[in-house]
Every structure is written in C-alpha cells, then in structure tokens.
Scaffold this motif. Structure first.
Motif, short mmCIF file in Angstrom:
data_model
loop_
_atom_site.label_atom_id
_atom_site.label_comp_id
_atom_site.label_asym_id
_atom_site.label_seq_id
_atom_site.Cartn_x
_atom_site.Cartn_y
_atom_site.Cartn_z
N PRO A 1 0.83 -1.21 0.00
CA PRO A 1 0.00 0.00 0.00
C PRO A 1 0.86 1.26 0.00
CG PRO A 1 0.06 -0.94 2.20
CD PRO A 1 0.85 -1.87 1.31
N GLY A 2 0.25 2.35 -0.42
CA GLY A 2 0.95 3.63 -0.36
C GLY A 2 1.11 4.25 -1.73
N PRO A 3 1.71 5.43 -1.75
CA PRO A 3 1.81 6.17 -3.02
C PRO A 3 3.00 5.73 -3.87
CG PRO A 3 2.70 7.50 -1.22
CD PRO A 3 2.22 6.20 -0.61
N LEU A 4 2.77 5.72 -5.18
CA LEU A 4 3.84 5.58 -6.17
C LEU A 4 3.67 6.73 -7.14
CD1 LEU A 4 3.61 1.75 -6.84
CD2 LEU A 4 5.46 2.92 -5.63
N THR A 5 4.77 7.18 -7.68
CA THR A 5 4.71 8.33 -8.59
C THR A 5 4.96 7.87 -10.02
OG1 THR A 5 5.58 9.65 -6.79
CG2 THR A 5 5.61 10.66 -8.95
N PHE A 6 4.20 8.47 -10.97
CA PHE A 6 4.54 8.25 -12.37
C PHE A 6 5.01 9.56 -12.98
CE2 PHE A 6 0.50 9.84 -14.16
CZ PHE A 6 -0.43 9.53 -13.18
N ILE A 7 6.09 9.45 -13.74
CA ILE A 7 6.77 10.65 -14.23
C ILE A 7 7.26 10.38 -15.65
CG2 ILE A 7 8.77 12.20 -13.89
CD1 ILE A 7 8.67 11.55 -10.91
N CYS A 8 7.27 11.41 -16.48
CA CYS A 8 7.99 11.37 -17.76
C CYS A 8 9.35 12.01 -17.51
CB CYS A 8 7.23 12.13 -18.84
SG CYS A 8 8.17 12.26 -20.38
N HIS A 9 10.41 11.22 -17.74
CA HIS A 9 11.75 11.72 -17.42
C HIS A 9 12.48 12.30 -18.63
CE1 HIS A 9 12.10 10.92 -13.18
NE2 HIS A 9 11.61 9.71 -13.34
N PRO B 1 13.92 15.29 -20.79
CA PRO B 1 14.43 16.55 -20.23
C PRO B 1 13.35 17.63 -20.11
CG PRO B 1 15.99 15.66 -21.82
CD PRO B 1 14.75 14.79 -21.88
N GLN B 2 13.21 18.17 -18.94
CA GLN B 2 12.29 19.25 -18.59
C GLN B 2 10.82 18.83 -18.47
OE1 GLN B 2 13.67 22.09 -17.61
NE2 GLN B 2 15.59 21.10 -18.15
N HIS B 3 10.49 17.58 -18.81
CA HIS B 3 9.08 17.21 -18.77
C HIS B 3 8.54 17.11 -17.34
CE1 HIS B 3 8.64 15.62 -23.14
NE2 HIS B 3 9.54 16.58 -23.06
N GLU B 4 9.36 16.59 -16.42
CA GLU B 4 8.91 16.52 -15.02
C GLU B 4 8.70 17.94 -14.49
OE1 GLU B 4 11.65 14.69 -12.28
OE2 GLU B 4 10.17 14.69 -10.66
N ALA B 5 9.65 18.82 -14.75
CA ALA B 5 9.54 20.20 -14.26
C ALA B 5 8.33 20.89 -14.87
CB ALA B 5 10.82 20.97 -14.60
N TYR B 6 7.98 20.49 -16.12
CA TYR B 6 6.84 21.09 -16.79
C TYR B 6 5.51 20.57 -16.23
CZ TYR B 6 4.10 22.87 -20.73
OH TYR B 6 3.20 23.54 -21.50
N GLY B 7 5.56 19.47 -15.51
CA GLY B 7 4.35 18.98 -14.84
C GLY B 7 3.94 17.57 -15.17
N MET B 8 4.81 16.81 -15.86
CA MET B 8 4.43 15.44 -16.20
C MET B 8 4.67 14.50 -15.02
SD MET B 8 5.20 14.77 -20.21
CE MET B 8 4.02 13.40 -20.23
N VAL B 9 3.86 14.69 -14.00
CA VAL B 9 3.97 13.95 -12.75
C VAL B 9 2.57 13.57 -12.26
CG1 VAL B 9 4.78 14.01 -10.35
CG2 VAL B 9 6.03 15.29 -12.11
#
Ligand SMILES: [Cu+2]
Length: 135
Positions: free
Chosen positions: A110-118, A120-128
């Motif tokens: 149980p608990g949170p897992l994160t999905f991200i596009c890694h 360049p710059q996509h995580e910072a842009y909000g792909m989280v």
C-alpha cells in the motif's frame, strides 16, 4: 417537518459514510491516462492492492514521452539515468508520438507511487502523477 429533516440528515450521513468506507475492491482496475500538451490528464489515481491493474497510456502529442512508475529511489535513478528508450518492463513504458500502449501491474504494497515522464524538462513542466495503492 422536523421528522422529514431528520430523515434527510440521516440519509445524507449514510451517503457520506458509504463514500468514506468504499473498499479497495470497488476501485477501478482499468485506468486510461491521456497525454496532451505534455500533461497527464489525471494525476491522482486510487487503485486496489494485490490485483492486476491495466493502464492504457495514450500519447496524443507529436513528441516522445514516457511513463515510468515507481518509488522515490526508482525515480532518483531515472533522473540520473542515460537509458533513452524503455519498454521491456511493465513499469517503464516508452510512448512515441501518437501511440497507445497498455501495461499491467500488480501492486503488492500500500501507499503512493509516482509516475513521471523523465524526458528533459518534462517533469519540471508537470508530467507527474500519483497512484495511491489502497489495501
Ligand atoms: Cu514527456
């Protein structure tokens, strides 16, 4: 009049408790996530623990993205990583432009897992986004 009000309140309380006690078994096991303008269309997803969850990932953009799901240590490795293409692991999906891919995962904790596009710059842009695994 007072009785009618009490009945309405009781029904409201019942409805509220039904919402808060929804069991993990009632959560969806098929999830669709669309990527558009470098954003995931949903970023908070509850799933049940211990059963296969199928994710359909839709890249509506004319550029590459990826969908990587894991814990913080997993993402720390991928932020520093040099792997350009994923796709041979169910929790690491490469998404070329205008593609749809499906992956199935069973979460055993149980608990949170994160999905991200890694990319360049996509995580910072909000792909989280976050998948919350419910016991
Ligand atoms: Cu991306």
């Amino acid at each position: 009049m007072i009785i009618r009000t009490l009945v309405a309140l009781a029904l409201a309380a019942l409805a509220a408790s039904a919402c808060t006690t929804a069991s993990a078994a009632q959560l969806p096991t098929h999830i669709g996530i669309r990527i558009h303008y470098s954003h995931f269309d949903q970023t908070k997803i509850d799933v049940p623990m211990g059963v296969p969850i199928t994710f359909t990932l839709i890249n509506d953009d004319p550029i590459d993205h990826e969908w990587l799901i894991g814990d913080e240590a997993f993402h720390a490795r991928h932020r520093a990583g040099t792997e350009a293409v994923h796709g041979d692991r169910p929790n690491e999906v490469s998404l070329p432009p205008f593609t749809v891919k499906t992956t199935t995962l069973t979460f055993d904790k149980p608990g949170p897992l994160t999905f991200i596009c890694h990319f360049p710059q996509h995580e910072a842009y909000g792909m989280v986004g976050v998948v919350m695994v419910k016991p």
